[in-house]
Design a protein around this motif. Sequence first.
Motif, PDB file in Angstrom:
ATOM      1  N   PRO A   8     -52.593 -15.962  25.175  1.00  0.00           N
ATOM      2  CA  PRO A   8     -53.962 -16.497  25.119  1.00  0.00           C
ATOM      3  C   PRO A   8     -54.100 -17.939  25.592  1.00  0.00           C
ATOM      4  CG  PRO A   8     -53.006 -16.439  22.929  1.00  0.00           C
ATOM      5  CD  PRO A   8     -52.003 -15.803  23.857  1.00  0.00           C
ATOM      6  N   GLY A   9     -52.979 -18.617  25.824  1.00  0.00           N
ATOM      7  CA  GLY A   9     -53.067 -19.985  26.318  1.00  0.00           C
ATOM      8  C   GLY A   9     -53.391 -21.000  25.249  1.00  0.00           C
ATOM      9  N   LYS A  53     -51.755 -18.681  29.979  1.00  0.00           N
ATOM     10  CA  LYS A  53     -52.699 -17.566  29.905  1.00  0.00           C
ATOM     11  C   LYS A  53     -52.203 -16.451  30.825  1.00  0.00           C
ATOM     12  CE  LYS A  53     -56.564 -20.629  29.070  1.00  0.00           C
ATOM     13  NZ  LYS A  53     -57.763 -21.239  29.623  1.00  0.00           N
ATOM     14  N   ASP A  71     -50.125 -14.050  35.337  1.00  0.00           N
ATOM     15  CA  ASP A  71     -50.916 -15.114  34.741  1.00  0.00           C
ATOM     16  C   ASP A  71     -52.384 -14.853  35.045  1.00  0.00           C
ATOM     17  OD1 ASP A  71     -51.774 -16.363  37.182  1.00  0.00           O
ATOM     18  OD2 ASP A  71     -49.979 -17.579  37.252  1.00  0.00           O
ATOM     19  N   ASN A  72     -53.229 -15.634  34.439  1.00  0.00           N
ATOM     20  CA  ASN A  72     -54.667 -15.447  34.633  1.00  0.00           C
ATOM     21  C   ASN A  72     -55.232 -16.392  35.681  1.00  0.00           C
ATOM     22  OD1 ASN A  72     -54.632 -13.456  32.718  1.00  0.00           O
ATOM     23  ND2 ASN A  72     -55.567 -14.668  31.102  1.00  0.00           N
TER      24      ASN A  72
END
Length: 132
Positions: A8-9, A53, A71-72
């Motif tokens: 979730p970072g 994230k 990754d996001n």
Amino acid sequence: KSFVMEFPGNTEKRNIFLKEIRIAVIKFTGEKMTLDALIHEIVKNIYDHAQGKGSLTITQKDDSFEFEIRDNGLEFYNFDLCKNNSTRIGNKVNYGVGLNMILDLATALKIELKINTSKGFCYSGVYTLTKE
């Protein structure tokens, strides 16, 4: 069986982020210092490029593990440019040393690593367990 972990970072300390993931991967795979070493290097990249994230999916199939780590990130990266430079490019930090480590580990583990950088970084491959 499958293992899915979302990043979730929200972990501010990189060492805690990496330790939590390593513990989870070793618990699922039972493969200390093999696949978890590669995943450890990849998630360092995710922490550095995408503030932690992203996601990890590992699926066990008989004597192998299929994995995808992403990754996001939303932008395109030129992987070869990143890999061959370990200094800043413009205003972006580049992590060439880590990317080369990822490739070296994948080669040592006989994993054909697929890397897609069209939207952040996405790594996938299959790790086959070694028989003793």
